[in-house]
Scaffold this motif. Structure first.
Motif, short mmCIF file in Angstrom:
data_model
loop_
_atom_site.label_atom_id
_atom_site.label_comp_id
_atom_site.label_asym_id
_atom_site.label_seq_id
_atom_site.Cartn_x
_atom_site.Cartn_y
_atom_site.Cartn_z
N VAL A 143 1.61 -36.94 32.92
CA VAL A 143 2.26 -37.65 34.02
C VAL A 143 1.59 -39.01 34.24
CG1 VAL A 143 2.64 -37.62 36.54
CG2 VAL A 143 3.16 -35.59 35.16
N ALA A 144 0.26 -39.03 34.25
CA ALA A 144 -0.46 -40.29 34.45
C ALA A 144 -0.15 -41.28 33.33
CB ALA A 144 -1.97 -40.02 34.51
N ALA A 145 -0.08 -40.80 32.09
CA ALA A 145 0.23 -41.68 30.97
C ALA A 145 1.65 -42.23 31.07
CB ALA A 145 0.06 -40.93 29.65
N LEU A 146 2.60 -41.38 31.43
CA LEU A 146 3.99 -41.83 31.57
C LEU A 146 4.12 -42.85 32.70
CD1 LEU A 146 5.80 -38.41 31.07
CD2 LEU A 146 5.77 -40.34 29.47
N GLN A 147 3.40 -42.63 33.79
CA GLN A 147 3.42 -43.59 34.89
C GLN A 147 2.79 -44.92 34.48
OE1 GLN A 147 1.52 -41.27 37.97
NE2 GLN A 147 3.47 -40.50 38.75
N ALA A 148 1.65 -44.85 33.78
CA ALA A 148 0.97 -46.07 33.34
C ALA A 148 1.85 -46.88 32.40
CB ALA A 148 -0.36 -45.72 32.67
N LEU A 149 2.62 -46.19 31.58
CA LEU A 149 3.52 -46.86 30.64
C LEU A 149 4.87 -47.22 31.28
CD1 LEU A 149 2.81 -44.62 27.53
CD2 LEU A 149 2.08 -47.00 27.87
N LYS A 150 5.02 -46.87 32.56
CA LYS A 150 6.25 -47.15 33.30
C LYS A 150 7.49 -46.53 32.64
CE LYS A 150 4.61 -51.42 35.48
NZ LYS A 150 3.27 -51.19 35.54
N VAL A 151 7.31 -45.33 32.12
CA VAL A 151 8.41 -44.60 31.50
C VAL A 151 9.35 -44.10 32.59
CG1 VAL A 151 9.01 -42.56 30.14
CG2 VAL A 151 7.05 -43.96 29.49
N ARG A 152 10.61 -44.33 32.42
CA ARG A 152 11.60 -43.95 33.43
C ARG A 152 12.45 -42.74 33.00
NH1 ARG A 152 8.85 -45.88 36.87
NH2 ARG A 152 8.80 -48.09 37.24
N ARG A 153 12.61 -42.55 31.70
CA ARG A 153 13.41 -41.42 31.20
C ARG A 153 12.57 -40.64 30.20
NH1 ARG A 153 19.44 -42.88 29.72
NH2 ARG A 153 19.37 -40.63 29.61
N VAL A 154 12.63 -39.32 30.32
CA VAL A 154 11.86 -38.45 29.45
C VAL A 154 12.79 -37.40 28.84
CG1 VAL A 154 9.98 -36.77 29.36
CG2 VAL A 154 9.80 -38.73 30.89
N ALA A 155 12.67 -37.19 27.55
CA ALA A 155 13.40 -36.11 26.88
C ALA A 155 12.45 -34.93 26.76
CB ALA A 155 13.85 -36.56 25.49
#
Length: 171
Positions: A143-155
């Motif tokens: 979750v922290a990595a996805l937030q840091a990368l500003k990922v908005r959509r996840v498969a």
């Protein structure tokens, strides 16, 4: 010949052909090999008692000089139970004796079934047991990595061995 000596000799004779790989030169055999001490870093991995995959995957992607040390957690096949005392606590205490820089909680499924409050409490409890190590929970790190990368959509790809209830909780 005593039975124990016979069995030891027979075992050594049986495995000797597998100890040397064909095509390995004498100079390659005599090269120094890493001893697993973790000259750069030591990483602890908490893994279910039946699953060798997390530690082998971490070992495969770790750079030279990083040693990986697994501690098996006995559990009753309930994802919630993996995160609860006493088994995971005992596994952390065993790893803490090695003083790894980080201990990876290698069982994402428990995050599917416990609340964030319960996960935070578990993290605090385990951190007290290994005060010289950083405890890393895979789902919180993701979750922290996805937030840091500003990922908005996840498969999400569900493992085929997960039940539909587990998959729904993971989503």
């Amino acid at each position: 010949m005593e039975r124990r000596s016979f069995l030891r000799s027979a075992t050594l004779l049986a495995i000797t052909p597998f100890l040397h790989t064909a095509g390995v030169s004498a100079s390659q055999e005599s090269q120094w090999q890493a001893d697993g001490r973790g000259a750069r870093a030591r990483l602890g991995v908490l893994t279910p008692d039946f699953d060798p995959v997390p530690e082998s995957e971490i070992s495969a992607i770790s750079p030279a000089g990083v040693s990986v040390h697994a501690s098996r957690v006995f559990w009753n096949r309930q994802a919630r139970a993996f995160a609860e005392p006493p088994h995971v606590d005992a596994a952390v205490q065993r790893l803490a004796e090695l003083a790894p820089q980080m201990i990876l909680f290698g069982f994402s499924s428990s995050s599917y079934v416990i609340t964030r409050t319960e996960e935070d409490a578990m993290l605090a409890r385990l951190a007290q047991l290994a005060p010289r190590s950083t405890i890393l929970i895979t789902t919180l790190a993701a979750v922290a990595a996805l937030q840091a990368l500003k990922v908005r959509r996840v498969a999400i790809m569900h493992p085929p061995w997960f039940s539909s209830e587990t998959n729904a909780a993971g989503e």
